[in-house]
Design an enzyme around this catalytic site. Structure first.
Site, PDB file in Angstrom:
ATOM      1  N   GLY A 151      39.501  45.577  62.258  1.00  0.00           N
ATOM      2  CA  GLY A 151      38.348  44.753  61.932  1.00  0.00           C
ATOM      3  C   GLY A 151      37.491  45.402  60.857  1.00  0.00           C
ATOM      4  N   GLY A 152      36.179  45.280  61.015  1.00  0.00           N
ATOM      5  CA  GLY A 152      35.261  45.839  60.027  1.00  0.00           C
ATOM      6  C   GLY A 152      35.359  47.341  59.894  1.00  0.00           C
ATOM      7  N   GLY A 177      52.614  51.275  24.165  1.00  0.00           N
ATOM      8  CA  GLY A 177      51.228  51.400  24.601  1.00  0.00           C
ATOM      9  C   GLY A 177      51.063  52.404  25.721  1.00  0.00           C
ATOM     10  N   ALA A 178      52.104  52.622  26.511  1.00  0.00           N
ATOM     11  CA  ALA A 178      52.023  53.584  27.607  1.00  0.00           C
ATOM     12  C   ALA A 178      51.791  54.998  27.082  1.00  0.00           C
ATOM     13  CB  ALA A 178      53.295  53.534  28.453  1.00  0.00           C
TER      14      ALA A 178
END
Length: 513
Positions: free
Chosen positions: A168-169, A403-404
């Site tokens: 839960g939370g 680009g990597a």
């Protein structure tokens, strides 16, 4: 009863938690008790408990007759390897470790103290969730903890150990902290449990499948470590803290170096196969250059095409980010980008230097990646490296394409020292792919296409796919022999010891989340 006897009785009851029978049940489930965990976590005799006699304030549902001093959580501070650390341990033997209003207040108190004093926070989670009898008071307690987790983020290291249920939370506190450790077979995390899922979506799943240690280590990436039992978990926390500073104003603790800083290893000259498309295990390189060959890998089971973790170089803790050629050829995908980005940001927040071992053919192509937002997710890693102001060193081995190349802590992202091995290939793409584009018509017209293609590939590799073009432009500071890698990295770290860099004044950047 005189006051002394009263105190003795209250402390005895607090020490018993939910009682002898429930303590035995905890052991039968393969788990240590909250106090046993605290004793193993801290240096012997150094733990000072806070709020040991606090009790809940609920009078409904017969709760007034069920009062245990301590209320279901052990909280306080002590020493780990001689350094101050604050911790709390939920006690599953008291109302299933459920969070009450007063439990939350105890946890919040030590979190506030930890931030004021600049000391790490460790949470040992073993709880059934919010205490139902207290209603919104327990829910508010969770929110109070979440706020402290957020305010402490980047100020003091926060480590969460999941040593039982966490549902839960309750799961959001560990999710905010820096590192989460789960114990196999006895711990689980999920927002909604199997019963609710079956009712709402008609899916049938076990607790272990839904939120067990390996589910969150290998599939979701929520957890960073999976361990066999409570003892291994607590030993790992102590080990992890040995690499980390107490707070964001301190430097990581230096160890007395045993390994020679000048050690060279000729095996590195043979580590990388002659052809760039042949895989090798990047862990061999990391273990070889590290002090005593020791590497504490983080997120070992998740996004295994990239490696992150801690080593020491000449006694100094260093964060390592490395492409792993044996998994997806070391490409960057969504999971790898997010995994590495969070690790880079942690190291930058806590003054841990970064060493990047780059061997990347590019970003993983495909509709799954594009629909999943590889553009945005890959930008997280780019953002993290660009924003980082700690000492940064990059070594390019076999290849860095497209680009990597730029994303993996290139010189263009304020990296301080960039090295390459002589066999490194740095280009927009690999020679084979480049030749197919650049010489497409010429190859189609060639009488012996394979021979013509091989000739053009060799020509492209000689002219462009090598580290010397980048070195001539200053994008690579030095081309080094593989055997000298450890020595060069240590020299660079020494030179960067007093580095000072900063970002433009702002409240915070807007990382592409």
């Amino acid at each position: 009863m005189n006051p002394k006897d009263t105190l003795d009785d209250l402390e005895r009851r607090a020490g018993l938690g939910g009682g002898a029978e429930r303590l035995e049940r905890q052991h039968a489930a393969g788990k240590l008790t909250a106090r046993e965990r605290i004793d193993l976590l801290f240096d012997p005799g150094t733990f000072e408990e806070v709020d040991k006699l606090v009790t809940h304030r609920c009078h409904d549902f017969g709760m007034a007759r069920q009062i245990t001093p301590g209320g279901g959580v052990v909280a306080g501070h002590g020493l780990i390897d001689g350094r101050q650390v604050f911790a709390f341990a939920q006690d599953f033997t008291v109302f299933g470790g459920s969070l009450s209003e007063t439990n939350a207040a105890k946890i919040v108190k030590i979190m506030d103290l930890a931030v004021k004093l600049g000391a790490p926070i460790v949470g040992l989670n073993d709880s059934g969730g919010a205490r139902i009898q207290e209603g919104v008071l327990s829910l508010g307690g969770y929110a109070d903890i979440f706020l402290r987790n957020t305010l402490a983020s980047g100020v003091v290291p926060q480590i969460s150990a999941i040593m039982g249920p966490c549902a839960g939370g309750a799961v959001y506190s560990p999710a905010i902290t820096d590192f989460t450790i789960m114990v196999k077979n006895t711990s689980y995390m999920f927002v909604t449990g199997p019963d609710v899922i079956k009712t709402v979506t008609h899916e049938e799943v076990t607790k272990e499948e839904l939120g067990g240690a390996m589910t969150h280590n290998a599939t979701s990436g929520v957890a960073h470590f999976a361990v066999e039992d409570d003892r291994e978990c607590l030993a790992l926390i102590r080990d992890l803290l040995s690499f980390l500073p107490a707070n964001n104003l301190d430097d990581p603790p230096r160890a007395i170096p045993i390994d020679s800083p000048d050690r060279a290893d000729e095996a590195l000259d043979r580590l990388v196969p002659p052809l760039p498309n042949q895989p090798y295990d990047m862990l061999e390189l990391i273990h070889t250059i590290a002090d005593e060959g020791r590497f504490l890998e983080v997120h070992q089971h998740y996004a295994r095409n990239i490696i992150v973790g801690f080593v020491r170089l000449d006694g100094r803790p260093v964060g390592v980010v490395a492409n792993q050629p044996t998994v997806l050829a070391g490409t960057l995908d969504i999971d790898a980008s997010v995994k590495a980005a969070r690790f880079v940001r942690f190291c930058d927040a806590f003054n841990v230097p970064l060493v990047t071992f780059e061997d990347v053919p590019g970003f993983l192509p495909g509709t799954v990646q594009e629909y999943g937002g590889i553009i945005k997710q890959g930008a997280k890693l780019l953002f993290a490296f660009a924003e980082a102001t700690v000492p940064k060193i990059t070594l390019i081995r076999p290849k860095a394409y497209g680009g990597a190349y730029g994303v993996m802590s290139s010189k263009h992202l304020r990296t301080d020292f960039n090295y390459a091995w002589p066999t490194a290939e740095i280009a927009v793409m690999g020679p084979e792919g480049a030749v197919e584009i650049l010489y497409k018509r010429e190859l189609e017209a060639a009488a012996d296409r394979p021979a013509a293609r091989a000739e053009k590939v060799a020509e492209f590799r000689d002219k462009f796919a090598n580290p010397f073009i980048a070195a001539s432009r200053g994008f690579v500071d030095e081309v080094i022999q593989p055997r000298d890698t450890r020595r060069k990295l240590i020299i660079a770290l020494r030179n960067l010891e007093n580095k000072r860099d900063r970002n433009p004044p702002k409240k915070h950047g807007n990382i592409p989340l």
